[in-house]
Write an enzyme that holds these catalytic residues in place. Structure first.
Site, short mmCIF file in Angstrom:
data_model
loop_
_atom_site.label_atom_id
_atom_site.label_comp_id
_atom_site.label_asym_id
_atom_site.label_seq_id
_atom_site.Cartn_x
_atom_site.Cartn_y
_atom_site.Cartn_z
N ILE A 143 0.84 -1.21 0.00
CA ILE A 143 0.00 0.00 0.00
C ILE A 143 0.88 1.26 0.00
O ILE A 143 0.37 2.36 -0.20
CB ILE A 143 -1.04 0.05 1.16
CG1 ILE A 143 -0.39 0.33 2.51
CG2 ILE A 143 -1.90 -1.19 1.19
CD1 ILE A 143 -1.38 0.94 3.51
N SER A 144 2.18 1.10 0.23
CA SER A 144 3.08 2.27 0.25
C SER A 144 3.71 2.53 -1.11
O SER A 144 4.04 3.68 -1.42
CB SER A 144 4.19 2.06 1.28
OG SER A 144 3.65 2.00 2.57
N PRO A 161 9.88 2.95 -2.25
CA PRO A 161 10.39 1.70 -2.81
C PRO A 161 10.15 0.54 -1.86
O PRO A 161 10.24 0.69 -0.65
CB PRO A 161 11.90 1.96 -2.96
CG PRO A 161 12.10 3.41 -2.69
CD PRO A 161 10.94 3.90 -1.88
N ASP A 162 9.79 -0.60 -2.40
CA ASP A 162 9.59 -1.80 -1.59
C ASP A 162 10.96 -2.39 -1.28
O ASP A 162 11.60 -2.97 -2.14
CB ASP A 162 8.74 -2.80 -2.39
CG ASP A 162 8.53 -4.10 -1.64
OD1 ASP A 162 9.06 -4.25 -0.53
OD2 ASP A 162 7.82 -4.97 -2.18
N PHE A 163 11.38 -2.22 -0.02
CA PHE A 163 12.74 -2.67 0.28
C PHE A 163 12.82 -4.16 0.57
O PHE A 163 13.82 -4.66 1.05
CB PHE A 163 13.39 -1.84 1.38
CG PHE A 163 12.54 -1.56 2.57
CD1 PHE A 163 11.88 -0.35 2.68
CD2 PHE A 163 12.39 -2.49 3.57
CE1 PHE A 163 11.08 -0.07 3.77
CE2 PHE A 163 11.60 -2.23 4.67
CZ PHE A 163 10.94 -1.01 4.77
N ARG A 164 11.77 -4.91 0.26
CA ARG A 164 11.87 -6.37 0.36
C ARG A 164 12.00 -7.02 -1.01
O ARG A 164 12.15 -8.22 -1.10
CB ARG A 164 10.65 -6.94 1.08
CG ARG A 164 10.62 -6.50 2.51
CD ARG A 164 9.59 -7.25 3.33
NE ARG A 164 9.29 -6.50 4.52
CZ ARG A 164 10.08 -6.42 5.57
NH1 ARG A 164 11.22 -7.09 5.59
NH2 ARG A 164 9.75 -5.71 6.61
N ASN A 166 4.33 -1.43 7.82
CA ASN A 166 5.10 -0.35 7.20
C ASN A 166 5.70 0.57 8.25
O ASN A 166 5.13 0.79 9.30
CB ASN A 166 4.21 0.43 6.24
CG ASN A 166 3.67 -0.47 5.15
OD1 ASN A 166 4.29 -1.47 4.82
ND2 ASN A 166 2.51 -0.12 4.61
N ASP A 175 6.78 3.72 7.25
CA ASP A 175 6.83 5.04 6.60
C ASP A 175 5.92 6.07 7.25
O ASP A 175 5.95 7.24 6.89
CB ASP A 175 6.48 4.90 5.11
CG ASP A 175 5.24 4.04 4.91
OD1 ASP A 175 4.20 4.35 5.52
OD2 ASP A 175 5.31 3.06 4.14
N HIS A 206 6.06 -3.07 13.09
CA HIS A 206 7.52 -3.00 12.91
C HIS A 206 8.08 -1.66 13.38
O HIS A 206 9.18 -1.29 13.01
CB HIS A 206 7.88 -3.30 11.46
CG HIS A 206 7.52 -4.71 11.05
ND1 HIS A 206 7.53 -5.14 9.76
CD2 HIS A 206 7.12 -5.77 11.80
CE1 HIS A 206 7.15 -6.42 9.72
NE2 HIS A 206 6.89 -6.82 10.95
N CYS A 211 17.22 6.46 23.22
CA CYS A 211 18.69 6.42 23.31
C CYS A 211 19.11 4.98 23.54
O CYS A 211 18.58 4.30 24.42
CB CYS A 211 19.16 7.31 24.45
SG CYS A 211 20.94 7.13 24.76
N SER A 253 2.72 -9.49 1.39
CA SER A 253 3.03 -10.85 0.97
C SER A 253 2.81 -11.83 2.13
O SER A 253 2.96 -13.03 1.97
CB SER A 253 4.48 -10.92 0.48
OG SER A 253 5.33 -10.44 1.50
N ARG A 268 -1.85 -7.88 -5.09
CA ARG A 268 -1.39 -8.27 -6.43
C ARG A 268 -1.60 -9.76 -6.65
O ARG A 268 -2.07 -10.20 -7.69
CB ARG A 268 0.09 -7.89 -6.57
CG ARG A 268 0.62 -7.85 -7.98
CD ARG A 268 2.08 -7.45 -7.97
NE ARG A 268 2.83 -8.23 -6.97
CZ ARG A 268 4.00 -7.87 -6.43
NH1 ARG A 268 4.58 -6.76 -6.80
NH2 ARG A 268 4.62 -8.63 -5.55
N ASP A 269 -1.24 -10.56 -5.64
CA ASP A 269 -1.31 -12.03 -5.77
C ASP A 269 -2.06 -12.62 -4.58
O ASP A 269 -2.13 -11.99 -3.52
CB ASP A 269 0.10 -12.64 -5.78
CG ASP A 269 0.99 -11.96 -6.78
OD1 ASP A 269 0.68 -12.03 -7.98
OD2 ASP A 269 2.00 -11.34 -6.37
#
Ligand SMILES: [Zn+2]
Length: 328
Positions: free
Chosen positions: A76-77, A83-86, A157, A159, A176, A184, A249, A273-274
């Site tokens: 969704i991002s 960018p999809d970092f996976r 996400n 973001d 996450h 700190c 996914s 998508r899938d």
């Protein structure tokens, strides 16, 4: 306490082996239904009638679904430009190769961070709140909240687009972690993400004024405990009357197993998508899948709901706010 695991389904398998002892040889589906029987499955309030997207839309407009749980991932991002970092070859991981990471995922490993926090802060600079705008999927969830039908949104996400779209933090489980707060690494003093902004944006590693330790945004690294807030799933999922899964996914545990934690009679809508996770190997009669482009799938749902005008107005009002705010 639950920890972030990067192995496919392994978290669930490991837990099952520990809990049941005799799990070897069972199919994932059998294991899955046994594992979640305590969460409402098994009593079987399910029906054999195959639901459609219009049925889900009707249930929402007629307010039969008032405790909706939404689960989302990177898919969704990406429509917001993140960018999809996976995904190797297309993601941030590739852009981070200039930092000579021993391997891509080291960027989220705490031991590597303690040795060299620079690559993580390069990622932080890219993803820090304010660089990207939420899209229709985020605003749909905000609208669901405004109508009093959102129980909780679970996001993988980091973001911050959910908060930016106006979904209140108490309605969110950022599984996450988040850049909106930081801690700190030495004296554990808490910071607001905004206090780190100038350092992060100028490419400087932020240090604690009190003890000079590195201040780390509250992003969950591999092997770190998930936020305490995540435990809300224990009460949220059995209460849910509709589950919407979008753009994920369903590969990262323990997040991935949650889709099986709603009662068997509860409809699950996948906009992705899938086909993924239990929508492939543990499919239920009440499951509805809207496959293909996520934004396209969301627009189809919004049209079926008749919520387009309301959603457009919400997005336009927010876009005006952003244009009116002074630039930093
Ligand atoms: Zn400190």
């Amino acid at each position: 306490m639950l920890k972030l695991s990067k192995c496919l389904q392994l978290g669930l398998w490991c837990s099952l082996k520990t809990v049941n002892g005799t799990a070897r040889g069972r199919t994932p589906e059998a294991l899955h239904s046994r594992w979640f029987s305590s969460h409402g499955e098994g009593s079987d309030g399910s029906s054999n009638q195959q639901l459609t997207l219009s049925d889900i839309a009707k249930g929402l407009t007629e307010r039969r679904y008032r405790k909706v749980v939404v689960m989302v991932g990177a898919g969704i991002s990406t429509p917001s430009g993140i960018p999809d970092f996976r995904s190797p070859g297309s993601g941030l991981y590739d852009n981070l190769q200039q930092y000579n990471l021993p391997y891509a995922e080291a960027i989220f490993e705490i031991n590597f961070f303690h040795q060299n926090p620079v690559p993580f802060f390069a990622l932080a600079r890219e993803l820090y709140p304010g660089n990207y705008r939420p899209n229709i999927t985020h605003y749909f969830v905000r609208l669901l909240h405004r109508k009093g039908q959102l129980l909780r949104m679970y996001t993988q996400n980091i973001d911050g687009l959910e908060r930016q779209a106006g979904i209140p933090p108490e309605k969110l489980v950022e599984a996450h972690g988040t850049f909106s707060t930081a801690t700190c690494t030495v004296c554990l003093r808490k910071y607001d993400g905004e206090e780190l902004r100038s350092d992060v944006m100028s490419g400087t590693v932020p240090h604690c004024p009190t003890c000079k330790g590195v201040v780390k945004p509250d992003i969950v690294f591999f092997g770190e405990e998930l936020p305490r807030h995540f435990l809300k799933y224990l009460t949220d999922f059995p209460l849910a009357d509709l589950l919407i899964v979008m753009g994920t996914s369903l590969e990262v545990e323990p997040f991935a197993s949650l889709a099986g934690a709603v009662c068997r009679s509860v409809p699950r809508l996948l906009i992705n998508r899938d086909p993924v996770g239990p929508f492939t190997w543990s499919r239920r009669a009440q499951d509805v899948t809207q496959l293909g482009d996520v934004v396209g799938g969301m627009k189809t749902l919004v049209d079926a709901l008749g919520w387009k005008d309301e959603l457009d107005a919400l997005m336009e009002a927010d876009a005006e706010k952003v244009n009116d705010s002074p630039t930093e």
